[in-house]
Design a protein around this motif. Structure first.
Motif, PDB file in Angstrom:
ATOM      1  N   GLU A  76       0.820  -1.212   0.000  1.00 58.73           N
ATOM      2  CA  GLU A  76       0.000   0.000   0.000  1.00 58.73           C
ATOM      3  C   GLU A  76       0.858   1.268   0.000  1.00 58.73           C
ATOM      4  OE1 GLU A  76      -2.504  -0.386   3.393  1.00 58.73           O
ATOM      5  OE2 GLU A  76      -3.746  -1.986   2.507  1.00 58.73           O
ATOM      6  N   VAL A  77       1.909   1.265   0.821  1.00 62.10           N
ATOM      7  CA  VAL A  77       2.771   2.448   0.910  1.00 62.10           C
ATOM      8  C   VAL A  77       3.535   2.646  -0.394  1.00 62.10           C
ATOM      9  CG1 VAL A  77       4.801   3.413   2.062  1.00 62.10           C
ATOM     10  CG2 VAL A  77       2.976   2.374   3.407  1.00 62.10           C
ATOM     11  N   LEU A  78       4.001   1.558  -0.981  1.00 62.20           N
ATOM     12  CA  LEU A  78       4.735   1.652  -2.243  1.00 62.20           C
ATOM     13  C   LEU A  78       3.850   2.270  -3.322  1.00 62.20           C
ATOM     14  CD1 LEU A  78       7.534   0.773  -3.473  1.00 62.20           C
ATOM     15  CD2 LEU A  78       6.322  -1.185  -4.411  1.00 62.20           C
ATOM     16  N   LEU A  79       2.609   1.800  -3.420  1.00 67.22           N
ATOM     17  CA  LEU A  79       1.679   2.343  -4.410  1.00 67.22           C
ATOM     18  C   LEU A  79       1.450   3.835  -4.174  1.00 67.22           C
ATOM     19  CD1 LEU A  79      -0.208   1.570  -6.796  1.00 67.22           C
ATOM     20  CD2 LEU A  79      -2.022   1.283  -5.102  1.00 67.22           C
ATOM     21  N   LYS A  80       1.277   4.215  -2.931  1.00 71.08           N
ATOM     22  CA  LYS A  80       1.058   5.617  -2.586  1.00 71.08           C
ATOM     23  C   LYS A  80       2.226   6.485  -3.043  1.00 71.08           C
ATOM     24  CE  LYS A  80       0.876   8.633   1.475  1.00 71.08           C
ATOM     25  NZ  LYS A  80       0.946   8.684   2.962  1.00 71.08           N
ATOM     26  N   TYR A  81       3.460   6.037  -2.769  1.00 70.15           N
ATOM     27  CA  TYR A  81       4.624   6.841  -3.106  1.00 70.15           C
ATOM     28  C   TYR A  81       4.879   6.879  -4.616  1.00 70.15           C
ATOM     29  CZ  TYR A  81       5.865   7.157   1.841  1.00 70.15           C
ATOM     30  OH  TYR A  81       5.871   7.431   3.187  1.00 70.15           O
ATOM     31  N   ILE A  82       4.520   5.819  -5.322  1.00 73.70           N
ATOM     32  CA  ILE A  82       4.660   5.836  -6.784  1.00 73.70           C
ATOM     33  C   ILE A  82       3.783   6.938  -7.372  1.00 73.70           C
ATOM     34  CG2 ILE A  82       4.127   4.561  -8.910  1.00 73.70           C
ATOM     35  CD1 ILE A  82       4.989   2.007  -7.429  1.00 73.70           C
ATOM     36  N   PHE A  83       2.548   7.035  -6.899  1.00 72.51           N
ATOM     37  CA  PHE A  83       1.639   8.062  -7.414  1.00 72.51           C
ATOM     38  C   PHE A  83       2.067   9.455  -6.970  1.00 72.51           C
ATOM     39  CE2 PHE A  83      -1.115   4.600  -8.599  1.00 72.51           C
ATOM     40  CZ  PHE A  83      -1.824   5.116  -9.690  1.00 72.51           C
ATOM     41  N   GLU A  84       2.591   9.565  -5.767  1.00 70.18           N
ATOM     42  CA  GLU A  84       3.091  10.868  -5.314  1.00 70.18           C
ATOM     43  C   GLU A  84       4.222  11.354  -6.213  1.00 70.18           C
ATOM     44  OE1 GLU A  84       4.212  11.162  -1.251  1.00 70.18           O
ATOM     45  OE2 GLU A  84       2.174  10.828  -0.489  1.00 70.18           O
ATOM     46  N   PHE A  85       5.106  10.423  -6.605  1.00 73.57           N
ATOM     47  CA  PHE A  85       6.208  10.783  -7.488  1.00 73.57           C
ATOM     48  C   PHE A  85       5.682  11.282  -8.841  1.00 73.57           C
ATOM     49  CE2 PHE A  85       9.322   9.811 -10.793  1.00 73.57           C
ATOM     50  CZ  PHE A  85      10.454  10.414 -10.293  1.00 73.57           C
TER      51      PHE A  85
END
Length: 331
Positions: free
Chosen positions: A199-208
């Motif tokens: 979940e955190v990885l997905l969140k940070y990918i979209f933030e990038f």
């Protein structure tokens, strides 16, 4: 960019899912998929499966073997490994570019305080140890960039499943380069589950990417097409083993009744040429057996179903069927 949910753990289905999304979803959008396989070895498109996989160990431990559509080397997946697939439009840049497409992954891991880097051609490492193998494919105006993230993988199983005796096989397949490996989990500051890591990885990918996560919902028709690709390609011996480049196999076994050497030429997964040599004594001409095996698929079910022990003893002497299997397949 949109994310696509896939909670299947079936490696054959998941690779069919990925290929369909890569080639057939609307081209005006980019996509990301995070997915997890049950224990499996995933071989590169241009590899000889038998040269990469410890067949005996894989069978004993119910590890699936599946071929992917991208190049590169064989990798081990299990429930402690998170796979990522990033599908992007290439524009005019139709070249394999590992740095360009993996920056979002590297950035996401850095946000988790993991000091990692893109190493060599297509690996990500922590302290010089590999935790991610990456592969890419270009199709029309799209790029598929996918890879592994060893989160909490059983590294001893990884080592054994990919430990192959290379002495018996000579092929033109692209051979894997073995590396020292490590898991990500020991480097995280707090105890993290696979699901929270996902979940955190997905969140940070979209933030990038400067975007909010938006889910793409597959239609019934799209799901049906994925099922079709799974059944007709990824679940078949022809794709996972038969697609291997042509290769030569040789083996020698000493028995109380004499020695037997076998030499096979395999082309498109089919025995193209077969010869037996040795100082054995049989009542039947071994050339008949060579003719029987030529043209057959090089897999246990196909070969062993053609013969019984009585026939084998006529060709070679007092040989058991399991001994013949070990001779032919090296297991």
């Amino acid at each position: 960019m949109k994310y696509i949910e896939n909670f299947s753990n079936d490696p054959s289905y998941n690779l069919a899912f990925e290929e369909y999304c890569f080639k057939y979803l609307p081209e005006d959008e980019d996509y990301v998929i995070l997915w997890i396989n049950e224990p499996a070895i995933i071989v590169g498109k241009n590899q000889n499966t038998l040269e990469e996989v410890n067949i005996e160990y894989v069978k004993e431990n119910n590890i699936k073997v599946v071929r992917r559509i991208t190049g590169g080397g064989a990798v081990y997946h299990d429930l402690g490994n998170l796979n990522f697939s990033i599908i992007k439009n290439t524009g005019e840049n139709k070249k394999i570019d590992f740095k360009r497409y993996n920056i979002p992954i590297l950035n996401a891991l850095e946000r988790l305080n993991i000091k990692c880097e893109l190493s060599g051609r297509n690996d990500m490492t922590i302290d010089g140890k590999k935790f991610s193998g990456i592969a890419q494919s270009i199709w029309r105006n799209r790029a598929l960039n996918h890879g592994t993230l060893l989160f909490d993988t059983e590294l001893d199983v990884l080592s054994k499943a990919l430990n192959v005796n290379q002495d018996k096989i000579v092929s033109k397949g692209i051979k894997s380069v073995r590396s020292r490996v490590t898991n990500i989990k020991p480097f995280l500051s707090k105890d993290t589950t696979m699901e929270s890591f996902r979940e955190v990885l997905l969140k940070y990918i979209f933030e990038f990417e400067g975007e909010e996560p938006v889910k793409y919902e597959l239609s019934e028709k799209e799901n049906a097409e994925i099922d079709k690709l799974f059944n007709e390609k990824y679940a078949t011996w022809e794709w996972n083993y038969g697609y291997s480049p042509q290769f030569n196999y040789k083996n020698y076994k000493k028995f109380p009744f004499g020695g037997i050497e076998v030499r096979l030429h395999i082309k498109n997964g089919i025995i193209d040429n077969c010869k037996f040599y040795g100082d054995f004594f049989g009542s039947a001409n071994v050339e008949k057996l060579e003719e029987t095996l030529t043209g057959k698929s090089y897999n246990e079910e196909s070969i062993l179903s053609l013969l019984d022990e009585k026939e084998l003893k006529q060709y070679f002497g007092d040989i058991e069927k399991d001994e013949f299997k070990e001779l032919i397949f090296g297991i």
